[in-house]
Design an enzyme around this catalytic site. Sequence first.
Site, short mmCIF file in Angstrom:
data_model
loop_
_atom_site.label_atom_id
_atom_site.label_comp_id
_atom_site.label_asym_id
_atom_site.label_seq_id
_atom_site.Cartn_x
_atom_site.Cartn_y
_atom_site.Cartn_z
N TYR A 162 57.94 30.90 43.10
CA TYR A 162 58.90 30.73 44.20
C TYR A 162 60.34 31.06 43.78
O TYR A 162 61.01 31.87 44.44
CB TYR A 162 58.77 29.31 44.77
CG TYR A 162 59.67 28.99 45.93
CD1 TYR A 162 59.36 29.42 47.21
CD2 TYR A 162 60.84 28.24 45.76
CE1 TYR A 162 60.19 29.12 48.29
CE2 TYR A 162 61.66 27.93 46.82
CZ TYR A 162 61.33 28.36 48.08
OH TYR A 162 62.15 28.05 49.15
N LYS A 166 62.71 34.20 45.22
CA LYS A 166 64.00 33.99 45.88
C LYS A 166 65.13 34.69 45.12
O LYS A 166 66.13 35.11 45.71
CB LYS A 166 64.27 32.50 46.09
CG LYS A 166 63.30 31.83 47.06
CD LYS A 166 63.41 32.40 48.48
CE LYS A 166 62.61 31.58 49.49
NZ LYS A 166 62.76 32.09 50.87
P1 NAP Z 1 57.99 25.61 56.82
O1 NAP Z 1 58.26 24.46 57.73
O2 NAP Z 1 56.74 25.63 56.02
O3 NAP Z 1 58.12 26.96 57.68
C1 NAP Z 1 57.81 28.19 57.14
C2 NAP Z 1 57.65 29.16 58.28
O4 NAP Z 1 57.32 30.45 57.72
C3 NAP Z 1 56.49 28.80 59.22
O5 NAP Z 1 56.84 29.10 60.55
C4 NAP Z 1 55.38 29.70 58.73
O6 NAP Z 1 54.40 30.00 59.73
C5 NAP Z 1 56.20 30.95 58.41
N1 NAP Z 1 55.43 31.93 57.66
C6 NAP Z 1 54.76 31.80 56.50
N2 NAP Z 1 54.14 32.96 56.18
C7 NAP Z 1 54.42 33.83 57.17
C8 NAP Z 1 54.06 35.18 57.44
N3 NAP Z 1 53.25 35.87 56.62
N4 NAP Z 1 54.55 35.78 58.56
C9 NAP Z 1 55.36 35.11 59.41
N5 NAP Z 1 55.69 33.83 59.23
C10 NAP Z 1 55.24 33.19 58.13
O7 NAP Z 1 59.17 25.75 55.72
P2 NAP Z 1 60.75 25.72 55.83
O8 NAP Z 1 61.20 24.76 54.80
O9 NAP Z 1 61.21 25.60 57.22
O10 NAP Z 1 61.07 27.18 55.24
C11 NAP Z 1 61.88 28.14 55.89
C12 NAP Z 1 62.60 28.95 54.84
O11 NAP Z 1 63.52 28.10 54.13
C13 NAP Z 1 61.68 29.55 53.76
O12 NAP Z 1 62.10 30.86 53.45
C14 NAP Z 1 61.92 28.64 52.57
O13 NAP Z 1 61.65 29.28 51.34
C15 NAP Z 1 63.39 28.31 52.74
N6 NAP Z 1 63.87 27.12 52.03
C16 NAP Z 1 63.38 25.90 52.32
C17 NAP Z 1 63.87 24.79 51.63
C18 NAP Z 1 63.36 23.42 51.90
O14 NAP Z 1 63.71 22.49 51.14
N7 NAP Z 1 62.55 23.19 52.93
C19 NAP Z 1 64.86 24.95 50.65
C20 NAP Z 1 65.35 26.23 50.39
C21 NAP Z 1 64.86 27.30 51.09
P3 NAP Z 1 53.05 29.10 59.92
O15 NAP Z 1 53.46 27.89 60.71
O16 NAP Z 1 52.15 30.03 60.64
O17 NAP Z 1 52.58 28.74 58.53
#
Ligand code: NAP
Length: 237
Positions: A162, A166
């Site tokens: 991961y 990133k």
């Molecule tokens: P999340 O709730 O798991 O949401 C991830 C989203 O990405 C879901 O809608 C998922 O769809 C979608 N996704 C995964 N694979 C995909 C694909 N092949 N095509 C289209 N959509 C896809 O996680 P989140 O925390 O909101 O993450 C959003 C972003 O923030 C990510 O890039 C993550 O790396 C980044 N981020 C998160 C955090 C944190 O602490 N949460 C911190 C830093 C960065 P499904 O529902 O179909 O699985």
Amino acid sequence: MTTTLITGANKGLGFETARRLVGAGHTVYVASRDAGRGRLAAERLGARAVALDVTDDASVTAAVRAVEAGGGLDVLVNNAGIQVEMGDDGQVVAGAAEVTAEMMRRTFETNVFGMVRVLHTFLPLLRRSGAPVVVNVSSGLASLSRMTDPGRPGHAYAGVAYPASKAAVNMVTVQYAKAFPEMRINAVEPGFTRTDLNGNSGRQTVEQGAEIIVRMAQVGPDGPTGGYFDAEGPLAW
Ligand code: NAP
């Protein structure tokens, strides 16, 4: 009128970003790999739904056609992401000793190649906008300076796939920003946020996490480009 598409917007940070940008008056496309989940989310938000799996060429091409038919695109939020080394309890289950080429490939397929696929395919539409904006959702774990500083919380993070993906997102951001100076293209770190990505183990709410995504989605032509930001300001690469 500003039209915005957010990948992976059916839940988590993407959904919250969509909610806020609808509130700010944007016409928002909730892009989701599952059409049903995307439609439900869009209905809840008063947004448009479009099916889009970032790992699938045909799906992204079809999404571009749909958005073009709907009138074009100004803002692209590359938010979809996965964290394959994270267990359901928010603990890293695959560190340096366990990570495989296959885990790296799966991670890069979504977080990096997927982002480039979406950027590449939407580029002609974005270039037709009067004020094109791209937000690439990165992570604090992308920062080489932070990950090598024992004083930083992310330093203890043991996963490989991961953070490496990133870090690649950050470089993709820098290179696209140089290539397209007429666009605002930035990478953002939402902070450790309670979502399904980390088994809801994060410290922040989605409202707090989406703050910098929403802000960078609304930068004007005089705003920054080629940068890396969290809610407090610019970050060291
Ligand atoms: P999340 O709730 O798991 O949401 C991830 C989203 O990405 C879901 O809608 C998922 O769809 C979608 N996704 C995964 N694979 C995909 C694909 N092949 N095509 C289209 N959509 C896809 O996680 P989140 O925390 O909101 O993450 C959003 C972003 O923030 C990510 O890039 C993550 O790396 C980044 N981020 C998160 C955090 C944190 O602490 N949460 C911190 C830093 C960065 P499904 O529902 O179909 O699985």
